[in-house]
Design a protein around this motif. Sequence first.
Motif, PDB file in Angstrom:
ATOM      1  N   ARG A 392      39.512  29.251  43.696  1.00  0.00           N
ATOM      2  CA  ARG A 392      38.590  30.179  44.334  1.00  0.00           C
ATOM      3  C   ARG A 392      37.207  29.928  43.763  1.00  0.00           C
ATOM      4  N   TYR A 393      36.217  29.845  44.641  1.00  0.00           N
ATOM      5  CA  TYR A 393      34.865  29.508  44.216  1.00  0.00           C
ATOM      6  C   TYR A 393      34.211  30.730  43.555  1.00  0.00           C
ATOM      7  N   ASN A 394      34.759  31.143  42.422  1.00  0.00           N
ATOM      8  CA  ASN A 394      34.243  32.292  41.695  1.00  0.00           C
ATOM      9  C   ASN A 394      32.945  31.948  40.972  1.00  0.00           C
ATOM     10  N   ASN A 395      32.093  32.950  40.843  1.00  0.00           N
ATOM     11  CA  ASN A 395      30.977  32.830  39.920  1.00  0.00           C
ATOM     12  C   ASN A 395      31.500  32.871  38.491  1.00  0.00           C
ATOM     13  N   GLN A 396      30.615  32.559  37.540  1.00  0.00           N
ATOM     14  CA  GLN A 396      31.002  32.590  36.144  1.00  0.00           C
ATOM     15  C   GLN A 396      31.499  33.974  35.730  1.00  0.00           C
ATOM     16  N   ASP A 397      30.805  35.033  36.183  1.00  0.00           N
ATOM     17  CA  ASP A 397      31.193  36.373  35.748  1.00  0.00           C
ATOM     18  C   ASP A 397      32.547  36.779  36.322  1.00  0.00           C
ATOM     19  N   HIS A 398      32.827  36.387  37.561  1.00  0.00           N
ATOM     20  CA  HIS A 398      34.136  36.683  38.141  1.00  0.00           C
ATOM     21  C   HIS A 398      35.235  35.941  37.388  1.00  0.00           C
ATOM     22  N   SER A 399      34.963  34.706  37.028  1.00  0.00           N
ATOM     23  CA  SER A 399      35.962  33.938  36.278  1.00  0.00           C
ATOM     24  C   SER A 399      36.242  34.602  34.934  1.00  0.00           C
ATOM     25  N   MET A 400      35.174  35.046  34.263  1.00  0.00           N
ATOM     26  CA  MET A 400      35.360  35.724  32.986  1.00  0.00           C
ATOM     27  C   MET A 400      36.106  37.044  33.159  1.00  0.00           C
ATOM     28  N   LEU A 401      35.821  37.753  34.254  1.00  0.00           N
ATOM     29  CA  LEU A 401      36.501  39.021  34.483  1.00  0.00           C
ATOM     30  C   LEU A 401      38.000  38.819  34.675  1.00  0.00           C
ATOM     31  N   THR A 402      38.392  37.737  35.342  1.00  0.00           N
ATOM     32  CA  THR A 402      39.835  37.472  35.465  1.00  0.00           C
ATOM     33  C   THR A 402      40.455  37.252  34.095  1.00  0.00           C
ATOM     34  N   GLY A 403      39.708  36.595  33.185  1.00  0.00           N
ATOM     35  CA  GLY A 403      40.221  36.392  31.833  1.00  0.00           C
ATOM     36  C   GLY A 403      40.346  37.697  31.064  1.00  0.00           C
ATOM     37  N   ILE A 404      39.338  38.566  31.186  1.00  0.00           N
ATOM     38  CA  ILE A 404      39.383  39.867  30.505  1.00  0.00           C
ATOM     39  C   ILE A 404      40.559  40.693  31.016  1.00  0.00           C
ATOM     40  N   ARG A 414      47.594  47.067  34.198  1.00  0.00           N
ATOM     41  CA  ARG A 414      48.121  46.407  35.394  1.00  0.00           C
ATOM     42  C   ARG A 414      46.979  46.138  36.375  1.00  0.00           C
ATOM     43  N   HIS A 415      46.533  44.890  36.408  1.00  0.00           N
ATOM     44  CA  HIS A 415      45.456  44.482  37.308  1.00  0.00           C
ATOM     45  C   HIS A 415      45.919  43.286  38.125  1.00  0.00           C
ATOM     46  N   ASP A 416      45.624  43.307  39.390  1.00  0.00           N
ATOM     47  CA  ASP A 416      45.913  42.168  40.256  1.00  0.00           C
ATOM     48  C   ASP A 416      44.705  41.229  40.224  1.00  0.00           C
ATOM     49  N   LEU A 417      44.822  40.125  39.530  1.00  0.00           N
ATOM     50  CA  LEU A 417      43.695  39.207  39.361  1.00  0.00           C
ATOM     51  C   LEU A 417      43.241  38.614  40.684  1.00  0.00           C
ATOM     52  N   TRP A 418      44.130  38.544  41.645  1.00  0.00           N
ATOM     53  CA  TRP A 418      43.788  37.950  42.935  1.00  0.00           C
ATOM     54  C   TRP A 418      42.882  38.856  43.763  1.00  0.00           C
ATOM     55  N   GLN A 419      42.661  40.084  43.297  1.00  0.00           N
ATOM     56  CA  GLN A 419      41.758  40.986  44.012  1.00  0.00           C
ATOM     57  C   GLN A 419      40.303  40.843  43.570  1.00  0.00           C
ATOM     58  N   ILE A 420      40.065  40.047  42.539  1.00  0.00           N
ATOM     59  CA  ILE A 420      38.694  39.880  42.047  1.00  0.00           C
ATOM     60  C   ILE A 420      37.907  38.983  42.994  1.00  0.00           C
ATOM     61  N   ASN A 421      36.730  39.466  43.406  1.00  0.00           N
ATOM     62  CA  ASN A 421      35.797  38.689  44.236  1.00  0.00           C
ATOM     63  C   ASN A 421      36.356  38.329  45.601  1.00  0.00           C
ATOM     64  N   ILE A 422      37.103  39.243  46.224  1.00  0.00           N
ATOM     65  CA  ILE A 422      37.550  38.970  47.597  1.00  0.00           C
ATOM     66  C   ILE A 422      36.808  39.821  48.605  1.00  0.00           C
ATOM     67  N   PRO A 442      42.076  50.093  38.019  1.00  0.00           N
ATOM     68  CA  PRO A 442      43.238  49.215  37.993  1.00  0.00           C
ATOM     69  C   PRO A 442      43.963  49.198  39.321  1.00  0.00           C
ATOM     70  N   ARG A 443      44.349  48.009  39.748  1.00  0.00           N
ATOM     71  CA  ARG A 443      45.195  47.877  40.921  1.00  0.00           C
ATOM     72  C   ARG A 443      46.544  47.381  40.441  1.00  0.00           C
ATOM     73  N   PRO A 444      47.610  47.849  41.020  1.00  0.00           N
ATOM     74  CA  PRO A 444      48.921  47.384  40.573  1.00  0.00           C
ATOM     75  C   PRO A 444      49.093  45.903  40.821  1.00  0.00           C
ATOM     76  N   ILE A 445      49.776  45.231  39.901  1.00  0.00           N
ATOM     77  CA  ILE A 445      50.091  43.819  40.096  1.00  0.00           C
ATOM     78  C   ILE A 445      51.173  43.719  41.161  1.00  0.00           C
ATOM     79  N   VAL A 446      50.897  42.968  42.191  1.00  0.00           N
ATOM     80  CA  VAL A 446      51.848  42.867  43.296  1.00  0.00           C
ATOM     81  C   VAL A 446      52.680  41.609  43.105  1.00  0.00           C
TER      82      VAL A 446
END
Length: 453
Positions: A392-404, A414-422, A442-446
């Motif tokens: 996914r063509y994430n910005n740097q901050d979105h990429s870091m947020l998935t790591g956090i 419980r966070h669904d990482l696939w919901q970041i930057n969509i 938080p979004r539930p992990i699906v």
Amino acid sequence: ETAGGLSRTESYRGFRFDIGGHRFYTKAPAVEQVWHDVLGEDLLVRQRLSRIYYNGRFYPYPLNLSKTLLNLGLLESARIAASYLKWQLRPYPQEETFEEWVTNRFGDRLYRTFFKTYTEKVWGIPCAAIRSDWAAQRIKGLSMKTAVVNALFGANGVKSLIEEFLYPRFGPGMMWERMQDKIEERGGQTLLDTEVVSVKHNGRIVESIDTRQGNQTATIQADQYITSMPLAQLAFRLDPPPPPNVIDAARSLQYRDFLIVVLIIDQENLFPDNWLYIHDPEVKVGRIQNFKNWSEEMVPNPAQTSLGLEYFCSVGDETWEMSDESLLQLAAQEIDQLGLVNVDLVTDGTVIRQRKAYPVYDEHYRRHVQTISNYLNCFANLQTIGRNGMHRYNNQDHSMLTGILAARNILGERHDLWQINIERSYYEEVVVRSEKPELPSPRPIVHRSLERC
């Protein structure tokens, strides 16, 4: 090898340079807090200035109405306005491609003037073959209307129109080098120049990974695993291999590669921009970074300047296969051809090649990513993060947020990482708090049903 991956900082004879240009800008306070915690006073506030070079002229970006009209001329401006109105009355009913997305917002004529050539340089495929998802992520919320409003009344908060950003004193790699130091100070270990050759699993749990560093191999066991390696590469490293449909999907994912030619110029000041977008089809260069304008300390000698000429290519094609000497000659010739620098002032330079710099949003990528992610969701202790880790063509901050968020998942959230930057609403909903940095709700992990795994 240096820490930082795609956002590392390279150096050559004291000149430091960024791989691709990384502005530190975010509306996620948890991410910005990390930047400040790690870098402190070495996080500089910089003014953004970038322009488009087209048909021998420079155009401010974001759009400056009067300068753009002056450069284009009244007749061409009238044609662009007429094209915009036409597409407002009869837009594409569905926006499946980049071409359709941009045309609906700017009209066909401005799309061909300011978007088509540069975008096709970046991706190496027609804009009609690039999914609209890429535009929605990279220039979300921007249209002719918002650009004109910004030109007349000032910035309106659209992400593509920001006028100020943060930047580390010695480049973005400085943050990752500091993080490496902090990890090792606390007893952790970072392994550079180390390849993951296999990911051992039992179908539901990752049990260990095998690594290779030079001639040395090792097996590492852990309770939890987080990976940012390219999604396709992860699929190929799984042992035992995933089902054939997952392998086929991984084999079908496409990437765009990139190289940067750094030229050292015997001149103190060249142009004021952080970077220039080169829309001229007569040259191969796609973008030019002026590193001194990101931070003066990227250049060791104030009487000199360093430029990074970015060439978007694919491994094995003509540009990628050129020798370093030929690339240095090409870059010097093109910078002279564009009228930016006299070739005689170029005194030195170097070349850095970067594989898999950009995940390609082609016609079928969503289906392939979904196939792979459905399979990976079967593993209870594996998370994928970052641009390539999620294709996914994430910005740097979105990429870091998935790591956090991945780290917080390990701690029980419980966070669904696939919901970041969509969706744009994510960017609008994250607000700055005065105390503890907040994350999106938080979004539930699906997870897919394990019976299907």
